[in-house]
Design a protein around this motif. Structure first.
Motif, PDB file in Angstrom:
ATOM      1  N   SER A   1       0.782  -0.950  -0.263  1.00 32.89           N
ATOM      2  CA  SER A   1      -0.635   0.118   0.355  1.00 32.89           C
ATOM      3  C   SER A   1       0.818   1.140   0.242  1.00 32.89           C
ATOM      4  O   SER A   1       0.630   2.255  -0.431  1.00 32.89           O
TER       5      SER A   1
ATOM      6  N   VAL B   1       0.040   5.057  -1.993  1.00 34.70           N
ATOM      7  CA  VAL B   1       0.410   6.648  -1.166  1.00 34.70           C
ATOM      8  C   VAL B   1       1.346   7.515  -1.790  1.00 34.70           C
ATOM      9  O   VAL B   1       1.106   8.366  -1.681  1.00 34.70           O
TER      10      VAL B   1
ATOM     11  N   GLU C   1      -1.041  -5.459  -4.646  1.00 36.14           N
ATOM     12  CA  GLU C   1      -2.365  -4.753  -4.628  1.00 36.14           C
ATOM     13  C   GLU C   1      -2.515  -3.424  -5.780  1.00 36.14           C
ATOM     14  O   GLU C   1      -1.647  -3.702  -7.085  1.00 36.14           O
TER      15      GLU C   1
ATOM     16  N   GLY D   1      -8.175 -12.966  -1.585  1.00 32.57           N
ATOM     17  CA  GLY D   1      -7.222 -11.556  -1.116  1.00 32.57           C
ATOM     18  C   GLY D   1      -9.087 -10.640  -0.783  1.00 32.57           C
ATOM     19  O   GLY D   1      -9.483 -10.928   0.023  1.00 32.57           O
ATOM     20  N   GLY D   2      -8.459  -9.164   0.316  1.00 32.08           N
ATOM     21  CA  GLY D   2      -9.197  -8.510   0.247  1.00 32.08           C
ATOM     22  C   GLY D   2      -9.673  -7.321  -0.921  1.00 32.08           C
ATOM     23  O   GLY D   2      -8.738  -7.012  -1.283  1.00 32.08           O
TER      24      GLY D   2
ATOM     25  N   PHE E   1      -7.263  -2.905  -3.591  1.00 31.59           N
ATOM     26  CA  PHE E   1      -7.320  -4.909  -3.504  1.00 31.59           C
ATOM     27  C   PHE E   1      -6.189  -4.746  -3.044  1.00 31.59           C
ATOM     28  O   PHE E   1      -5.033  -4.509  -3.742  1.00 31.59           O
TER      29      PHE E   1
ATOM     30  N   MET F   1      -3.832  -9.024  -2.457  1.00 28.28           N
ATOM     31  CA  MET F   1      -4.122 -10.157  -3.190  1.00 28.28           C
ATOM     32  C   MET F   1      -2.523 -11.269  -3.027  1.00 28.28           C
ATOM     33  O   MET F   1      -1.467 -10.829  -3.455  1.00 28.28           O
ATOM     34  N   GLY F   2      -2.737 -12.223  -2.104  1.00 30.08           N
ATOM     35  CA  GLY F   2      -0.985 -12.950  -2.073  1.00 30.08           C
ATOM     36  C   GLY F   2      -0.552 -13.769  -2.996  1.00 30.08           C
ATOM     37  O   GLY F   2      -1.474 -14.428  -3.883  1.00 30.08           O
TER      38      GLY F   2
HETATM   39  C1  2NL Z   1      -5.581  -8.461   1.505  1.00 36.27           C
HETATM   40  C2  2NL Z   1      -6.081  -7.305   1.408  1.00 36.27           C
HETATM   41  C3  2NL Z   1      -6.420  -5.386   0.751  1.00 36.27           C
HETATM   42  C4  2NL Z   1      -6.029  -2.854   0.754  1.00 36.27           C
HETATM   43  C5  2NL Z   1      -5.402  -3.759   0.336  1.00 36.27           C
HETATM   44  C6  2NL Z   1      -5.506   0.029   0.058  1.00 36.27           C
HETATM   45  C7  2NL Z   1      -4.258  -0.006  -0.297  1.00 36.27           C
HETATM   46  C8  2NL Z   1      -4.585   1.666  -0.353  1.00 36.27           C
HETATM   47  C9  2NL Z   1      -6.017   2.250  -0.185  1.00 36.27           C
HETATM   48  C10 2NL Z   1      -6.905   1.297   0.516  1.00 36.27           C
HETATM   49 CL1  2NL Z   1      -3.144   2.755  -1.030  1.00 36.27          CL
HETATM   50  N1  2NL Z   1      -6.878   0.034   0.102  1.00 36.27           N
HETATM   51  N2  2NL Z   1      -4.832  -1.815  -0.620  1.00 36.27           N
HETATM   52  C11 2NL Z   1      -7.767  -2.429   0.140  1.00 36.27           C
HETATM   53  C12 2NL Z   1      -8.581  -3.867   0.861  1.00 36.27           C
HETATM   54  C13 2NL Z   1      -7.275  -5.047   1.212  1.00 36.27           C
HETATM   55  O1  2NL Z   1      -5.641  -6.302   1.173  1.00 36.27           O
HETATM   56  O2  2NL Z   1      -5.812  -9.627   2.226  1.00 36.27           O
HETATM   57  N3  2NL Z   1      -3.873  -8.202   0.959  1.00 36.27           N
HETATM   58  C14 2NL Z   1      -3.582  -9.016   0.742  1.00 36.27           C
END
Ligand code: 2NL
Length: 360
Positions: free
Chosen positions: A186, A190, A225, A303-304, A328, A330-331
């Protein structure tokens, strides 16, 4: 094999020397073992070496009356020359035989060459490239950033408060100078938002670090991401993007499922499941046994995701009333396990070429 005991200091014995050498040489040549330069030199040394037969004659020269010495010297030199010529002759024959054998070798120039074994790309590299390829096709750009990050870029800007458990020493690697190893990619998003105005449409693949190490977690793992920020980006855009991705990556027939969840940096948030490729989403294997991969559920978490939290936009200087966005994560190791049917995460990090060479 000298053929006599301590030689007499007589001229006849000396005259006999080359002939005795010849007898020994014939024995050597007719032996079952192949003659070599080494064995010839050894025989030569028995006759002409420092403690060889000729030397013994020469040492007894002093016992002779001075008048007889020159004649014996002449015979000794003749014997030495004769033996040396015999050795040289045999060495030449050896060399000729070696050359003849070399020339007689036939080479089949039509045989295929010994090609060089090519290496292979690591399965995690293949998966990363495939993910990049799919998102590039949707207009996303690929961005990367540093592994060593500030707490601000990794946590504060992402609406993750100072007392959040992810910021604990138990969960995140802290390095000297108050920095940390990024726990997700992330901070790349940013940094991108801080350096350029919307719209933003990027994916950020790369390695991330968490203090986990067991059968299902490694302290470093690759992640990807994605972030799309523009006017009126909706949750429907997010669903459509993820569905497109899952179908291109795993198979055209699969569906996705979003389950409500929580992340500090998105609201609303969801876990992303893809239909299980092993059982085709049924949860059952042949014979009605429960599918081991999805544990009978028919779904696999990949993932998320969620809609970017307004506080994240404020932190990077975007106006949450003007823009919206989805994100989003994911791994990649999980994606690779699912895609290639690998059941142990550690296989990706053990560098066993028998495993790696399968991904050609
Ligand atoms: C997961 C979940 C996620 C994000 C990553 C993200 C990045 C920014 C702002 C908001 Cl700059 N969100 N990234 C959002 C939701 C889930 O990852 O399970 N990752 C392996």
């Amino acid at each position: 094999m000298p053929s006599s005991d301590a030689p007499e200091s007589n001229i006849d014995g000396l005259k006999e020397l080359p002939r005795r050498f010849e007898v020994d040489l014939q024995k050597l040549l007719s032996s079952t073992e192949p003659v070599s330069e080494q064995s010839l030199r050894a025989l030569q040394a028995e006759y002409l070496g420092k403690s060889g037969q000729l030397s013994k004659y020469m040492r007894s020269l002093g016992k002779l009356p001075p008048a007889e010495r020159p004649a014996v010297g002449v015979v000794a030199n003749e014997a030495k020359d004769k033996i040396e010529r015999l050795v040289t002759l045999q060495l030449e024959r050896l060399a000729e035989a070696a050359l003849a054998a070399d020339l007689a070798r036939s080479v089949d120039v039509t045989l295929p060459g010994h090609g060089r074994a090519l290496g292979t790309l690591h399965p995690l590299t293949l998966v990363r490239r495939e993910v990049e390829h799919i998102f590039l096709g949707l207009g996303f750009e690929v961005r990367t950033g540093p592994w060593i990050e500030t707490e601000w870029h990794n946590f504060d800007a992402l609406n993750t408060p100072a007392d959040h458990p992810a910021r604990d020493m138990q969960d995140t690697f802290f390095v000297d100078g108050g920095r940390i190893l990024r726990s997700h990619t992330s901070p790349v998003q940013v940094r991108t938002m801080m350096s350029s105005p919307p719209p933003i449409k990027i994916i950020a693949p790369g390695n991330v670090f968490r203090r986990d190490d067991d059968a299902t977690h490694t302290p470093m793992f690759p992640q990807v991401e994605g972030l799309y920020v523009d006017r009126e980006v909706s949750f429907a855009d997010l669903k459509g993007t993820l569905l497109h991705f899952v179908r291109r990556f795993f198979g055209a027939e699969l569906s996705i499922r979003l389950r409500p969840s929580f992340f500090p940096f998105t609201e609303p948030s969801a876990e992303v499941d893809a239909g299980c490729h092993q059982c085709g989403g049924t949860g059952r294997r042949e014979g009605g046994v429960g599918c081991r991969l999805c544990k009978g559920s028919g779904w696999i978490e990949i993932g998320g995701c969620g809609m970017v939290h307004p506080n994240v936009f404020k932190a990077v200087g975007y106006d949450p009333d003007q823009v919206s966005g989805f994100a989003f994560g994911m791994g990649l190791s999980r994606m690779a396990m699912l895609k290639y049917g690998v059941d142990d995460l550690r296989a990706f990090y053990e560098n066993d070429v028998r495993f790696l060479a399968q991904f050609r």
